[in-house]
Enzyme design. Structure first.
Site, short mmCIF file in Angstrom:
data_model
loop_
_atom_site.label_atom_id
_atom_site.label_comp_id
_atom_site.label_asym_id
_atom_site.label_seq_id
_atom_site.Cartn_x
_atom_site.Cartn_y
_atom_site.Cartn_z
N ARG A 1 0.69 -1.17 -0.04
CA ARG A 1 0.11 0.06 0.01
C ARG A 1 0.95 1.13 0.01
O ARG A 1 2.00 1.15 0.48
CB ARG A 1 -1.08 0.28 1.23
CG ARG A 1 -1.84 -1.04 1.26
CD ARG A 1 -2.73 -1.07 2.65
NE ARG A 1 -3.79 -2.09 2.64
CZ ARG A 1 -3.62 -3.09 3.45
NH1 ARG A 1 -2.41 -3.37 4.13
NH2 ARG A 1 -4.64 -3.95 3.30
N LYS B 1 -2.79 -2.41 7.89
CA LYS B 1 -3.98 -2.14 8.45
C LYS B 1 -4.03 -2.71 9.93
O LYS B 1 -3.81 -3.88 9.96
CB LYS B 1 -5.14 -2.09 7.58
CG LYS B 1 -4.96 -0.97 6.35
CD LYS B 1 -6.39 -1.27 5.51
CE LYS B 1 -6.29 -0.42 4.59
NZ LYS B 1 -7.62 -0.08 3.82
N HIS C 1 -1.64 3.08 -6.32
CA HIS C 1 -2.50 1.87 -6.24
C HIS C 1 -2.77 0.97 -7.45
O HIS C 1 -2.70 -0.33 -7.18
CB HIS C 1 -3.80 2.15 -5.57
CG HIS C 1 -4.46 1.25 -4.40
ND1 HIS C 1 -3.60 1.06 -3.36
CD2 HIS C 1 -5.39 0.36 -4.35
CE1 HIS C 1 -4.40 0.18 -2.53
NE2 HIS C 1 -5.25 -0.13 -3.09
N ARG D 1 0.02 -1.62 -7.14
CA ARG D 1 -0.40 -2.79 -6.39
C ARG D 1 -1.52 -3.52 -6.96
O ARG D 1 -1.56 -4.74 -6.93
CB ARG D 1 -1.36 -2.32 -5.00
CG ARG D 1 -1.68 -3.07 -3.99
CD ARG D 1 -2.13 -2.24 -2.72
NE ARG D 1 -2.99 -2.89 -1.86
CZ ARG D 1 -2.48 -3.94 -0.79
NH1 ARG D 1 -1.33 -4.28 -0.43
NH2 ARG D 1 -3.53 -4.36 -0.15
N HIS E 1 -4.78 -8.57 3.22
CA HIS E 1 -6.32 -8.37 3.25
C HIS E 1 -6.88 -9.29 4.32
O HIS E 1 -6.57 -10.24 4.32
CB HIS E 1 -7.06 -8.71 1.90
CG HIS E 1 -6.84 -7.89 0.95
ND1 HIS E 1 -7.08 -8.33 -0.48
CD2 HIS E 1 -6.54 -6.57 0.76
CE1 HIS E 1 -6.72 -7.16 -1.21
NE2 HIS E 1 -6.62 -6.30 -0.29
N TYR F 1 -9.94 -9.55 -7.97
CA TYR F 1 -8.79 -9.65 -8.78
C TYR F 1 -9.04 -10.89 -9.60
O TYR F 1 -8.54 -11.26 -10.74
CB TYR F 1 -7.42 -9.70 -8.31
CG TYR F 1 -7.10 -8.59 -7.46
CD1 TYR F 1 -6.69 -7.64 -8.21
CD2 TYR F 1 -7.22 -8.58 -6.22
CE1 TYR F 1 -6.31 -6.27 -7.69
CE2 TYR F 1 -6.74 -7.30 -5.51
CZ TYR F 1 -6.35 -6.16 -6.29
OH TYR F 1 -6.08 -5.08 -5.53
#
Length: 322
Positions: free
Chosen positions: A171, A195, A261, A264, A287, A296
């Site tokens: 990220r 995150k 992004h 990514r 994730h 994806y």
């Protein structure tokens, strides 16, 4: 009854249905205490506050047109009719979701303060908004972007930044925060704090390792310093990286809008296309929910569909004959 709220900026005129019906203006004051709660206790932004006010004004206007002057007394069937009416009026699924979210918050607040016994909005669901597929670079475009000249000013830094971005799928915030101590170039690994403070270990490709070594020699980076420092000495800003990548894409002759992004997304799409390992891609991206990664698979299917259309003898369209 809640105490009267302090004045909140009026946004009644911003919704087409906000003033529908004879009593809309009079009953709009019913939501002011809730808006004051959002503004003072939850300290939402002015933009968010305006959105709540518009959405609740739409509900009040619709209810008034139906002869219901007290929105606190609406039941779930009436709310469902409201959602249906807004959908027929042309409101997008995403806007409907936001509007229903505002209603849920309002009725939850009424429930908490003893104004209602149950929330009529708790079980309501808006139509699902179609997920927009992420834009990606194909493999050739990705290579063209990352192979920026290293003899230009900051060329070694730019090359290292782009190579690491595409190699490891970080990220933007993760890349900006990296320090040299987070990189094990001998093993080809980077430790990332993602995150929610979750740590993960991500491989770094050989091209990225070589570019990072060259940049470290040139910059004199030590374990405690940021890999990509800003002008003030701390970490480079996310905005600076966004601007730089856009500039580099133009210099490399790329005509699509390239943003951090996208690298990514490209990393994830290319790894999934080659391996088919969705769970592995989820772990690499950090994730928490595999549903986030599944977007994806749609990109991979798009690629396969193009291959099918181009190669399958029964898929090729016949040319129109005059």
């Amino acid at each position: 009854m809640p105490e009267a709220a302090p004045p909140v900026a009026d946004a009644r005129g911003s919704s087409p249905t906000a003033t529908t019906g004879p009593g809309a203006d009079a009953t709009l004051s019913a939501v002011e205490p809730f808006l004051a709660h959002l503004q003072i206790e939850r300290q939402v932004s002015a933009h968010t506050l305006d959105a709540y006010r518009r959405d609740l004004a739409a509900l009040i206007g619709w209810a008034s047109a139906q002869g219901s002057e007290d929105v606190a007394q609406l039941d779930s069937a009436q709310l469902r009719k409201f959602v249906t009416a807004e959908h027929r009026r042309g409101l997008s699924p995403k806007s409907l979701q936001r509007r229903l979210s505002a209603c849920r918050s309002y009725y939850a607040w009424l429930l908490k303060h003893g104004r209602i016994a149950t929330s009529p909005a708790a079980a309501l669901r808006a139509p699902k908004a179609p997920r927009k597929l992420p834009q990606v670079l194909d493999a050739d475009e990705a290579v063209r972007l990352v192979e920026v000249p290293t003899d230009a000013p900051l060329g070694l830094r730019d090359r290292a930044l782009l190579e690491l971005f595409y190699s490891s799928g970080l990220r933007l915030s993760e890349l900006c925060a990296l320090r040299w101590r987070d990189l094990d170039l001998d093993s080809g690994l980077v430790t990332v704090l993602g995150k929610g403070g979750k740590q993960r270990l991500v491989p770094v490709g050989s091209h990225a390792v070589a570019a990072l070594r060259a940049w470290q020699r040139d910059s004199g980076g030590s374990a405690q310093t940021h890999v990509f420092p800003g002008r003030a000495g701390g970490a480079i800003s996310q905005r600076a990286v966004q601007i730089r990548i856009k500039q580099l894409a133009v210099r490399q002759g790329m005509f699509k809008h390239v943003h951090p992004h996208m690298l990514r997304h490209s990393f994830a799409s290319h790894i999934l296309e080659s391996s088919g390992d969705l769970r592995g891609v989820q772990e690499l991206l950090g994730h928490s929910d595999i549903a986030t990664t599944q977007i994806y698979t749609h990109l991979d299917f798009q690629h396969l569909a193009k291959v099918y259309d181009a190669a399958h003898p029964r898929a090729k369209r016949k040319k129109a004959t005059e």
